[in-house]
Design an enzyme around this catalytic site. Structure first.
Site, PDB file in Angstrom:
ATOM      1  CD  GLU A 434      -1.975   0.916   3.204  1.00  0.00           C
ATOM      2  OE1 GLU A 434      -1.803  -0.172   3.788  1.00  0.00           O
ATOM      3  OE2 GLU A 434      -2.544   1.869   3.734  1.00  0.00           O
ATOM      4  CG  ASP A 507       0.273   0.954   6.885  1.00  0.00           C
ATOM      5  OD1 ASP A 507       1.359   0.392   6.610  1.00  0.00           O
ATOM      6  OD2 ASP A 507       0.022   2.134   6.610  1.00  0.00           O
ATOM      7  CG  ASP A 509      -3.603   1.794   9.600  1.00  0.00           C
ATOM      8  OD1 ASP A 509      -3.933   1.016   8.664  1.00  0.00           O
ATOM      9  OD2 ASP A 509      -3.049   2.881   9.405  1.00  0.00           O
ATOM     10  CG  ASP A 511      -7.037   4.217   6.317  1.00  0.00           C
ATOM     11  OD1 ASP A 511      -8.270   4.104   6.513  1.00  0.00           O
ATOM     12  OD2 ASP A 511      -6.437   5.308   6.237  1.00  0.00           O
TER      13      ASP A 511
END
Ligand code: TSJ
Length: 644
Positions: A434, A507, A509, A511
């Site tokens: 990403e 990641d 997280d 997102d």
């Protein structure tokens, strides 16, 4: 054998029969891996289901015991214990010790028998280290036991009872390396999930029967009960869970001809995937066959006929194709026939040619009537099929364009792909990363010999909400398709794939997990073969780095962090650094924590329950907001590390 005085010549034949099963188990149950092991359970349960289909049994209980055995109980009439005229032995003994002597023998048997291609309970007996059968009948409990198919004692009465039914408990013959017999199965571990999916399916396919699955292994007992009065109608409603349907209740019909029964239920939703399941004698036929061909052809014919007659399709329009009319269709087609012929590579395709016109005629008949009687329903279906046809045409053009490009340009690989030098796909990995900054670190940190990097920019398209034409117009998706090689959707060929490990590296997280789910949705809908072959992985970047003096340690969860801090002690104040994104790591750190095969850990995405996965993606990516909110609230953690 010497102790067993009642063995005459015919009994020796019996032993030879079961010996053949033990010598070549694959011939009878397909394989001796996890699949074959589970087939043992299905084979026994099928006997009880036959009794239920004959109308004499309602409840089937399956229990997984701590000692590795499986117990199947039904409340039917009880297996006949009288002397079998030909064999001169109790019928129940004959069934469990003679090859191909299932419920079908003795004239009064069942019309159609399921059974895993009907191999019979004696095969299970032959492949079990131990098997015990109890018959509850005429106030008595009868019992007999066997060891690897050999009779341990004659059928005897062990007590009294006021119920009827049959119970079989068996201990599969698993390879242990220690017993004098070599054993048959590579594994003895029954998967609750696998059995769960199969029994749910059995309960849908045979309305009204109740199958209860109980897992007594482990500390916490698990329990599931399946019973659907609506039968395959309920199955279709289940397939359409959380989807927006074009009309309220599934269309359903049932018919009998020449001793075969045909049953189908269908309902369109506003999505783009076809979900049509076909079965013959309760056996799933993923490769389809004559029943499915009859059904799909009739569907297209009925929709086209109605469209022409009512001038929804104009003279200049070409006919809607089968794929057009099956867009967003959830359906179950189930046939039960006397002598099923299974064909194809995995024997998962029905071959009986007489079934095709039967299913065709019944489907045509029913749909024509339903369309005539419900003009608004018909209109909704036709509108949907017409837009499917338009999108398909646009997608075809887009595809032709990509193909032509590929043929003309020599280096068709996407520009931002940093490819590896190795050419053996089995050794190659591609990391989907990403963002450009993490992409940069990954390119620098990787082992370029076998690791390729494809940075993905911005949002990945939610393929759940768009048709093929828009999917194919998306740059990130085009880049993935060309990088992977092997084509996609109907044209997917795993032999042409350029990498056998496709790693989503996002990641840790919210997102990141969103992007991961978008990627998985894309793979699931358009590259199911990738998941089925076990080629999709999820990278596990660390959450923290702990530095104390000269030692550095990476941990991957909060639990690990606490445990490690307990270990090293908190008083000399270790430094804890929390990673929020891959971009915060240096190229070397990324390699050392997440990409180096020697230290990294990755999740492999598996697909135990394709239907559950379908529903999960519908829920996470589809239109219905309320069920999604509820699901995410209840499963926040699961969504964060999704294992399909
Ligand atoms: F085959 C088996 F042993 F594996 C097995 C059979 C296992 C289990 C769990 C159940 C059964 C089974 C068999 N349940 N119910 C029956 N019924 C008969 O075999 C049966 C009963 C009555 C009559 C009849 O004509 O009166 C005929 C049959 C075949």
């Amino acid at each position: 054998m010497s102790k067993e005085t009642h063995y005459d010549e015919s009994n020796i034949q019996i032993l030879e029969g079961l010996e053949a099963v033990r010598r070549r188990p694959g011939m009878y149950i397909g394989s001796t891996d996890e699949r074959g092991l589970h087939h043992l359970v299905y084979e026994i349960v099928d006997n009880a289901v036959d009794e239920a289909l004959a109308g004499f049994c309602k409840n089937i209980f399956v229990t997984l015991h701590e000692d590795g055995s499986v117990e199947v109980v039904d409340d039917g009439r009880g297996f006949p214990v009288g002397i079998h005229p030909k064999a001169g032995r109790p019928a129940v003994e004959v069934c469990l010790t003679m090859l191909h002597a299932g419920g079908k023998f003795g004239g009064g048997g069942y019309k159609v028998s399921g059974g895993l291609h009907g191999v019979g309970a004696s095969v299970v007996n032959a492949l079990s280290r131990h098997l015990q059968v109890n018959v509850y009948q005429d106030g008595k409990i009868y019992q007999q036991e066997y060891c690897r198919g050999k009779i341990l004692y004659d059928l005897k009465v062990i007590g009294e009872t006021d119920r009827t039914g049959t119970t079989v408990r068996f201990w599969p013959d698993v390879k242990t390396g220690e017993n004098p017999e070599p054993g048959i199965f590579e594994t003895g571990k029954f998967e609750f999930e696998t059995l769960h999916v199969r029994f749910r399916e059995m309960a849908f396919l045979n309305k009204g029967i109740r199958i209860t699955l109980r897992d007594k292994r482990g500390a916490e007992e698990r329990y599931e009960e399946f019973c659907y009065e609506g039968g395959i109608r309920s199955f279709v409603e289940f397939l359409n869970t959380n989807k927006t349907c074009l009309f309220d209740t599934p269309i359903y019909f049932e018919g009998v001809k020449d001793g075969s029964t045909v049953e189908a239920a269908l309902q369109w939703n506003d999505g783009y995937t076809e979900n049509v399941l076909s079965f013959a004698n309760n056996i799933h036929t993923p490769e389809g066959g004559t029943h499915l061909v009859g059904f799909r052809t009739a569907l297209a014919r009925a929709v086209n006929d109605y469209g022409r007659k009512n001038r929804i399709l104009k003279e200049a329009d070409s006919n809607l194709t089968i794929d057009d009319v099956c867009e967003g269709l959830a359906a179950v087609v189930s046939v039960k026939l006397q002598e099923p012929q299974f064909e194809g590579q995995t024997k998962a395709k029905l071959g009986n040619s007489e079934i095709r016109p039967m299913v065709y005629a019944m489907t045509m008949d029913k749909l024509s009537t339903v369309f005539e009687e419900n003009p608004s329903l018909a209109r909704a279906v036709l509108d949907k099929c017409v837009s499917a046809a338009r999108a398909r045409e646009a997608a075809r053009k887009a595809r032709d364009l990509t193909r032509r490009k590929t043929a003309l340009e020599s280096a068709a690989l996407p520009g931002k792909l940093a490819d590896c030098s190795e050419r053996d796909p089995a050794k190659c990995e591609i990391f989907l990363v990403e963002g450009d900054s993490a992409g940069g670190s990954a390119k620098e940190g990787r082992d370029r010999h076998f690791q390729a990097i494809l940075p993905l920019r911005g949002k990945i398209l939610n393929v759940e909400k768009c048709r093929m034409d828009r999917v194919l117009a998306n740059d990130e998706i085009k880049a993935m398709i060309t990088a992977f090689g092997g084509g996609f959707d109907g044209e997917f060929d795993p032999n042409k794939l350029r990498y056998h490990r496709i790693v989503c590296m996002t990641d840790a997280d919210v997102d990141g997990s969103h992007i991961r789910i978008l990627l998985l949705t894309f793979f699931f809908r358009h590259f199911p073969g990738l998941i089925e072959n076990g080629y999709v992985y999820i990278a596990q970047p660390p959450l923290y780095k702990i530095t104390k003096g000269k030692t550095e340690k990476y941990v991957y969860s909060d639990e690990q962090l606490q445990k490690y801090l307990d270990e090293i002690g908190r008083d000399s104040k270790p430094d804890v650094q929390r990673y929020k994104g891959l971009g915060e790591m240096s190229a070397h750190q990324l390699w050392a924590t997440t990409m180096d095969p020697a230290v990294r850990s990755m999740y492999r995405v598996t697909l135990k329950d394709a239907l559950a996965a379908d529903q999960l993606f519908t829920l996470l990516m589809g239109d219905q907001v309320e069920p999604r909110r509820e699901f995410i609230e209840q499963n926040a953690r699961l969504v964060a590390d999704l294992d399909v």
